[in-house]
Structures are given as C-alpha cells and as structure tokens.
Design a protein around this motif. Structure first.
Motif, short mmCIF file in Angstrom:
data_model
loop_
_atom_site.label_atom_id
_atom_site.label_comp_id
_atom_site.label_asym_id
_atom_site.label_seq_id
_atom_site.Cartn_x
_atom_site.Cartn_y
_atom_site.Cartn_z
N MET A 67 -3.82 -16.04 3.10
CA MET A 67 -2.48 -15.10 2.54
C MET A 67 -3.23 -13.17 2.31
N SER B 164 0.93 -9.83 2.04
CA SER B 164 2.42 -10.65 2.37
C SER B 164 2.40 -12.04 1.44
N ALA C 37 -2.50 -11.75 -2.48
CA ALA C 37 -0.71 -11.95 -2.20
C ALA C 37 0.11 -11.46 -3.01
N GLN D 11 7.95 -5.33 0.01
CA GLN D 11 7.06 -4.80 -1.14
C GLN D 11 7.23 -4.04 -1.80
N TRP E 132 6.89 -7.30 4.57
CA TRP E 132 5.97 -8.58 3.99
C TRP E 132 5.45 -8.12 5.23
N LYS E 133 4.56 -8.69 5.72
CA LYS E 133 3.05 -8.43 6.76
C LYS E 133 3.29 -9.82 7.01
N LYS E 134 3.20 -11.35 5.90
CA LYS E 134 3.51 -12.04 6.88
C LYS E 134 4.30 -13.37 5.15
N PRO F 64 7.39 -10.91 11.91
CA PRO F 64 6.02 -11.25 10.71
C PRO F 64 5.03 -11.33 11.60
#
Ligand SMILES: Cc1ncc(COP(=O)(O)O)c(C=O)c1O
Lengths: 467, 485
Positions: A160, A164, A185, A210, A217-219, B81
C-alpha cells in the motif's frame, strides 16, 4: 488585513484553550499512571523465568530494596502453573519429535546464516519451510521472516502507498498499526469486529474518494485479526469477507493467535468458520505462538509472493530466519498434520479445544466476567479497577499460578484485565487447580462481577455457536 | 468544528451547573433595583446568551447536499481498484541460489562447493564448536521459542544474562535485546524521536533506519553521504536561523559501517559536531561490533571515543556474533525508557533463548580470541588490495571496512541498469569460478539513492587462497561480462 470580531476571537481562543487543556490533562493522567504503575505494578510484569514456558515453569523470584523501583533477581524459583504463555499447542518445551530434528538441523545449518534471504541466506531448509507453510495454510505460496512483528510492518508498506486506503479494525495489533503508518497510505478505523460499521466506512470512503482531491482510491485493504489477543474474540470473518467482496476491497488477515490453535486440523479461523482461503487475499501469521518457534509468514497467490520476494525490505535486508527455528516449525506442522506417523497432533488439537471450552465455562459459572468466544484459547477476565491488578497478580503467584495482567495503555483506562492463555499441555488436574486458585483469589479481590449461576452457561451457549 | 462546539457547550453547561450550585447558597441572594436576583437565574441568563451566540454562528461547512443512496451505490459499483500488485516482470522472477549446507565461508550450492562472500560471518563463528555446544544445551533446556513478549513471561534468564554480558563487553550500564536485527532500529528511533524533533541523518542509511524515522514523524534532514562538511552546514542551519530549534530535541543518526557503501563514519568528527551544536547521536554498529577497534568493540574503540559520548548504540547480532536479533545499549535511562515504550520490544515475542545463549558465547569467544580480529583485519587488507585494480570496477568502501563494496567505474545512468550488469558478473563468478558474492539489491520502499554495487563480506575464516581466488575470478568475470556489453 483580516479583522476578527472580538467575540469570535475570544471564543476561538477559548476553544483552543480547551483543546490544549484536555491534551495536557491526558498527558498528565498518563504520567500519573506511569508513575503509579512503575511503583505498584513493576513486579507484575517482566517476571523472568528459568525454564521453557511449558504448562509448568520456574518463575524466578525477585526482591526489591527500594520499594519496588528496581527489582533484583534471586536464585530462588517458584514452580508455577503457566496461564500466560502463548504455548497453545504445547510445542514450547522439548518435544519427542521436534527437538531431535531441531538439534540435527543445528548441526547441519548452524544457528544463523548471517545473510539475507535474497543474498546468501536461503538454504534448502527455507525453501522446504515455505512450501510446508503454504500447504498447511492452504494457499499457493508463502514467504517467511524471522519475526512476526516485522512481517506486518514490512509488508504493508510494500503493498500500500499514497493514494490507497487501509481500513483497520480498531483493536488491531501494534505491528499492523505501525505497518500501516509506515506505508504512507490513508488509514481509517472501523469499530472492533463490526461488519456493519465496516460497510458504512467503505461506502463513505469510496463515495468520497481521497481527501481534498476526491480522486478515487487506488486500492483499499481491510486488515483484521483471526483472534484478538486482548479480547479473546474470533473475527467475524464470513461477514467481513462478504462486505469486502461487495466493495472490491482486499482482505488482509493476521492469524498470529489463531493459526494452529483453532480449526479441526489447526488451520486457523478460516477452517473454524468455514471460509474459503481463496477469499482472503493475504494471510499472515506468526510462529511464536502455536508452533513454539519464532518468525512470521505471508501466504497468498504465487504472483503476490513473487512480488514480495522481489521487493519486500524484510526479505532483502533482514537476516533470514534461524535454521533451528525453521526446523521447529516444519516439525511441529508435521506433528499437527499427523505426518510424524502418530496421532499426537490430533490429540493436541482436541485437547486445546476441550481445555479452552471447559475453562471458559467454569470461569463463567464462578461469576467472573470473561470475554471472548468459545473455542478461543485466549480468555480475558475483567478486573476493571487498576488497583486490583497487583492484588490479583500477586495473590495468584503466591499460590503458584502465573497469570498475565494487562492495563492501560494496552487497554482502555477502565478496562484492566487478566488474560488467561490455555494450552494443550495443560492436564485436567492443572486446570482444576487453576480454577480453584482463581476462584479463591477472585473472591479475595472481588472481581466476580456476576452472580455464580450454573445456568448462565446455557444462555451464553446459544449466543456463540461454532462448529 | 461541530464536535468542538458541542463539547464547548457541554463544558459550559457543566461549569454553569457547578456555579449555580455555589450561587444557590442562601447568602448569595441579592436584590437589585428591588428585583431579587437568585444566583441561578443569573447563570441561566448567561448560558442563554452563550447558546444563542453559538447558534447564530455560521457553520464553517459549506452547505452540501448529501449524496443519495443511489448515487453512492453507483459510485461503489463503478469503482475499480488497482490490482494488489503490479504485473510480474522478468526481473521479479529472480531466485537466489539455495544453500545446501551451513552458510560458512565454504558452502554447497547445486552440489558444488563454493567460497561464500555473502555472509556477514566476520569472525567465522558460523559452525564454531563452542557456539554449537551452547546452542544445543540451550535448545535442550529451553526449547526453541519463548512463546510470549518480554512483559508476559517471555523474559528468560539467558536474556538478562545476555543483556548484562553485552553491556559489560561494551562498557555501558545496560542493554536491551530485540528479537530481530531489522526491528532494532525501527523500534528504537520512534521510542526517542517524536513529532517535531529534528533528526539529521546520512542519506545512505539502510531501510530499517529510514522506516524508524518515518514512524517517528520527526522532521528529517538528510546530509550528503558520509560528508562532514555537509553535516556541519546542516547542523549550523538547523540551529542558527531557528531559535525554536534550540528547545527541540535534536538527533544525528549514522551507521558505523554503511551497508549501502562500506564507508566508515568518522565518529570523532561527529562527536565534535554533536557537542558543538548540542545534538544527540544514535549510532548503528551492526557491521562494526566484533570488527572495528583493536578488541572488536566497534567504532567507538576504532575512533578512540569513549562510548558514553554516544547516546544510543544499536546493533544487529546477525553479523559478527553469528546469531540473530539485535540490541541497543547505553545509559540505564535510555534502556529503561525502551522497556516501556519501544514497540518492537513490548509487542513482540522475545528472542528465542537459544539465540541469546549463542550471543553470550560469541562475545566470550571474541574476548578470549583477539587473534580473530587480527586475522579478519589482515583478510580485509588482502582483499581490498586484490580488488583495487579490477578493470571496470572501483572500490567505494573504506579500506578498513569488512564489506568491500565495488561499483561500476562508468555510470550507466540508472540503478537498474547498473544492477543488471553487476548481477551478470556475480552470476558468472558463481557459475564459472564457484565464488559466491551478492549485489546490493534495493527494495522499492527504500529511499537510498547511492549507486548499486557488489558486496564482499570478508571473514576471518577465509583462507589466503580463498581471497586470491576471489580476486582472480572477479577480474576475469568482469572482463568477460563488460566485453559483452
Ligand atoms: C496479532 C499479532 N500480530 C503480530 C504479532 C507479532 O508477532 P511476533 O511476536 O512473532 O513478533 C503478534 C504478537 O503478539 C500479534 O498478536
């Protein structure tokens, strides 16, 4: 030039003043508590032992000449029943199958490789260990490290990063907290073991994106533990996984206290709660508990492990796990799986379960307030009042029963507790003796917060139904 | 803001209740202009004014229409994601050589005996008989693991003996054991450096230190790698234009022998600067304990600095001491503080007792055999000399460093490209000449910017012919690989 109305300025100052005062007050209380625990609790912690942490062990007596400020070791020992160590399967002491193999391994590989895994610290033993662990946990591949704490705190920063989101259970272990912080993160916390709140947090976060930029969010990774070591509770894994699936979040499960200790064949909470390991993206665990060794592992897909081996700092920069410790893990897993040609492993697993459930129900019958779920070998007994900590701990020790007491800051200020860890090495007589002592001391200290009632067990019984 | 207001309100309320109670006493009744004013009326009036004022204040939140449930559902459905890990590339598939025997100076890979330069087995204690003996005894007595953190019956008598032995060896008042070398630094630093503190640190420090600094949330200032001028100017800046800085806690963090370059920190100069600018020094002695100084007591002995002048010394034990774990040593206050508030110490199972027992024996062996240090030093000189004229490579490390660090003479512009060439050389030496060396691979989480290199870990147990063969082979392999470029 900005001008502020007089009143606004005043109230603003006042608000800041309040915040400041609260902060100071908290620090002040903390200092008082530290000071108090230094002089009153000193002897309840860090008690040295001079034998393996088996069912019975030798606690070294200590004396103090300055009112408990400093303690000196003496040569006297007190043989005590051990209710404190994480020796769930009883592999802490010498074992007829493991110990000879460990010593054999020491002769072959020495105590250390003095090198990192990626350079010259990978021996055939390490390769065997990783295969064995992956197979035991039920995932395609595994990577091992020499310390459980480092496993968490070095993996999260690799997976992360900025952009993220890590959603962490509010009572997660310090190693997870530090790993999450180290990753850079964003971190959000959900109420301890509450899938509905996790759902709420996930919805809000995905909708908001975010902070400031509101980019998606990326992940997102949800981090939970299998058994919470200060609560004795099992994770509500099936519900949490279904929430995570709904929102496409990755699941990170820390099985430090559950691997080897629960489940029909010792494979942890997934087995106990009927969860398919394929639904958990990253499964972490440690070898310090059930397997009586040291170190930690991550299991997951082949690609995940390949990536970690390429870039995880603990794989690149830390000394590889000590060969005798690695051998201990391999041998103890073989015992658990019955690959040693005996049924000792199955007996151990049955034993820890019976022991835990027997002990928990007896404690509850006596009127103690016991936290946690059935089948969990960890059972905290609530003390609440911090003044009861030294009393409880010392009186138990006087009667040759060693218990762990936990207080602020490891728990909230009001929720001081004693924690019992049951082992498969305990015999029924051991447990009966322990119960007698705990009951006597419980009466003395006044911590039986419930009336002793034999029927209460049935009420509790239908709350937790796990098979 | 709302939360603050409401807490403010509740505070006012409880305060006013208390005042009202005080004013309610009979003596406090007063008559103003013929109207009897009872205390609580006055207070309630005041309270009303405050509440009205608070209500009239505009909330600072911009008016916002909350998203509807349907909108949120859509957002959640649409969100995709990133994959958990990037796509696996060819370089990620690297598999290190697998050892078929102990990692001594001679080991077996693929059924072939090779000379091992990848183990920081500086004193050649891997496989030492005394160490093996004490290890076996400890395993028989204590089992393998300790099954608990130090606070909860994970303190075994050998831990206390080991702490005392290390303190006695180094001449400090106390020391504390950690269960893993890597965790030593990243637990020790956040135990001392807090938010707002100023930490001046070498840009070449290893990841453990970087991570510790990150966790401490201190203000971090990097100085040029092992460059005292750069350090001085940063200390000057950090203290001079900033009056506040005088009140902050300030630290300098350095390694004695840098893992990433083999450079040795000039401790005497650092101590002079630290005293001048009033900083504290945290020193990582992982690669110098058992190596530097005439009796192996590390960089302090090497630079003739009394160890009390260094505030905090840490070291991993997975090097010269041929065991695992780490320790921190210093004054009793420094150590006691860590026992309460160092996360890797408090929240992790303690060092397996057999490893502590090996550490004690290793220190004993080191103290009883000063010739080990002499031999190691000779070997370092020999290897350094032998490797100083390899065509295409140059030595970046200090002549006294037990890590001989070679990098490419001609920069290729990127770490990755250089590492690949060096990797090819290392593979070639292993395959053709049975010399096992390692390159300085780097994690994506590591912020160090120093160039890549090949590391030779020198050991006292290397024979002259081992060293000669290593130099010879490296020359041939480098010429071969660079010619193919
Ligand atoms: C949930 C959890 N994770 C990780 C760890 C750290 O493991 P180790 O003691 O092997 O460092 C612990 C240990 O207490 C733990 O409870």
């Amino acid at each position: 030039m900005i001008t502020i109305p007089y009143l606004t300025a005043l109230t603003t100052y006042f608000s800041y003043g309040l915040l400041f005062a609260f902060g100071q007050l908290r620090d002040f209380f903390r200092r008082i508590f530290d000071w108090w625990s230094q002089s009153n609790l000193q002897d309840c912690f860090n008690r040295p032992i001079s034998s393996p942490p088996d069912a019975w062990f030798d606690v070294v007596e200590r004396i103090s000449n300055d009112n408990n400020k400093t303690l000196k070791r003496t040569t006297r020992v007190n043989r005590c029943l051990n209710l404190g160590s994480y020796n769930y399967l009883g592999f802490a002491a010498a074992d007829e199958y493991c110990t000879p193999r460990v010593i054999e391994c020491l002769k072959k590989f020495s105590a250390s490789t003095c090198s990192t895994r990626i350079d010259g610290g990978t021996t055939t033993l390490h390769a065997e260990l990783e295969e064995c662990v992956a197979n035991f946990v039920g995932k395609p591949a595994a990577i091992v490290f020499g310390m459980g704490y480092v496993t968490n705190s070095a993996i999260l920063p690799v997976l992360m990063g900025k952009g993220s989101l890590i959603i962490s259970d509010s009572l997660n272990h310090n190693s997870i907290v530090n790993g999450a912080r180290g990753s850079g993160a964003t971190i959000r916390v959900f109420q301890h073991n509450t899938p509905s709140h996790l759902d709420k947090v996930l919805r809000e976060q995905i909708a908001d994106g975010q902070p400031r930029t509101h980019r998606p969010w990326k992940k997102i990774m949800v981090v939970v533990e299998g058994i919470y070591s200060m609560e004795g509770e099992l994770c509500k894994l099936p519900e949490i996984i279904s929430v995570c699936k709904k929102y496409k979040a990755y699941v990170y499960l820390d099985e430090a206290h559950s691997i080897g200790a629960v489940g029909k064949t010792g494979r942890g909470v997934c087995e106990l709660l009927g969860v398919d390991t394929a639904d958990v993206d990253i499964m972490m665990g440690t070898f310090t508990k059930s397997f009586g060794s040291c170190g930690g592992y991550i299991t997951g897909s082949k690609e995940l492990i390949q990536y970690l081996k390429y870039t995880c700092p603990a794989h690149l920069y830390a000394t590889s796990i000590s060969p005798p410790a690695a051998q201990q893990i391999i041998s103890s897993i073989k015992v658990v799986l019955g690959e040693d040609g005996s049924s000792r492993g199955a007996q151990k697993l049955a034993r820890i379960r019976e022991n835990s459930n027997f002990f928990r129900s007896e404690l509850q019958k006596m009127g103690f307030e016991v936290l946690g779920d059935n089948d969990s070998p960890v059972m905290p007994i609530m003390l609440y009042n911090p003044a009861k900590i030294p009393a409880f701990s010392r009186e138990c020790l006087k009667r040759s029963v060693a218990v762990v007491t936990v207080a602020f800051p490891a728990t909230p200020l009001l929720l001081a507790r004693a924690r019992i860890c049951i082992s498969a090495a305990h015999s029924r007589e051991d447990l009966v003796k322990a119960l007698e002592v705990l009951s006597t001391v419980g009466d003395m200290v006044g911590i039986k917060y419930f009336p002793a009632e034999p029927k209460k067990q049935q009420l509790e019984g239908d709350r937790v139904k796990l098979e | 803001m709302d939360a603050m207001l409401s807490s403010f309100e509740s505070m006012v309320k409880s305060a006013s209740d208390w005042v009202a109670f005080a004013l309610d006493a009979p003596s406090s009744r007063a008559v103003v202009f013929g109207v009897p004013i009872r205390g609580h009326l006055l207070v309630e009036g005041l309270l009303l004014v405050v509440i009205l004022f608070l209500l009239s204040q505009k909330s600072y939140k911009p008016p916002k229409r909350p998203l509807t449930k349907k909108e949120i559902d859509e957002l959640c459905d649409e969100w995709v994601p990133e994959p958990l890990i990037p796509a696996i590339t060819e370089e990620m598939k690297y598999e290190p050589p697998v050892l078929e025997s102990a990692a001594g100076t001679h080991t077996i890979i693929n059924g072939k005996e090779v000379v091992n330069f990848t183990s920081a087995n500086y004193l050649g204690l891997v496989g030492d008989e005394k160490l093996q003996d004490s290890c076996t005894k400890a395993l028989e007595k204590y089992g393998v693991g300790s099954c608990g953190p130090r606070g909860f019956y994970g303190t075994i008598d050998v831990h206390l003996d080991c702490e005392a032995r290390i303190a006695k060896f180094l001449g400090t008042s106390d020391s504390i054991l950690y269960s893993y070398g890597l965790s030593t630094m990243f637990s020790t630093i956040p135990a001392f450096c807090k938010k707002g503190d100023v930490v001046v640190v070498d840009e070449g420090v290893h990841w453990g230190i970087q991570n510790g600094l990150h966790l401490s949330r201190s203000t971090i200032i990097y100085f040029k790698h092992n460059d005292m001028k750069s350090l001085q100017s940063i200390l000057e800046n950090a203290t001079h234009d900033n009056k506040r800085a005088k009140k902050l806690r300030r630290y300098i963090v350095v390694e004695s022998v840098y893992q990433n370059s083999g450079q040795i920190a000039p401790l005497d100069e650092i101590i002079r600067l630290k005293e001048k600018y009033r900083f504290r020094v945290i020193l990582d002695e992982s690669n110098s304990i058992g190596v530097l100084g005439s009796t192996g007591r590390g960089l302090t002995e090497h630079c003739k600095v009394p160890i009390e002048k260094v505030d905090i010394v840490t070291a991993a034990m997975g090097h010269a001491l041929a065991t695992e774990g780490g320790f921190c040593t210093g004054s009793a206050r420094v150590i006691d503080h860590q026992r309460l508030s160092s996360s890797g110490y408090v929240f992790s199972a303690s060092l397996p007792p057999y490893l502590a027992s090996v550490a004690i024996t290793a220190v004993n062996v080191l103290e009883e055999n000063p010739n080990l240090i002499t031999k190691l030093k000779e070997n370092i000189v020999t290897l350094h000399k032998g490797l100083s004229d390899v065509e295409g490579l140059e030595i970046a490390s200090d002549p006294q460093s037990p890590i001989v660090f070679l990098r490419l003479k001609k920069s290729l512009g990127s770490f990755k490209a250089e590492l690949q060439v060096l990797e090819d050389i290392a593979n070639h030496v292993l395959k053709e000449y049975s010399i096992f060396i390692a390159t300085s691979k780097r994690s994506t989480a590591d912020k160090c910017k120093l160039p890549a290199g090949i590391r030779f870990y020198v050991s006292a147990a290397h024979t002259e012919s081992d060293l000669a063969k290593a130099c010879e082979s490296l020359k041939k392999a480098t010429a071969f690989v660079l010619a193919g470029q």
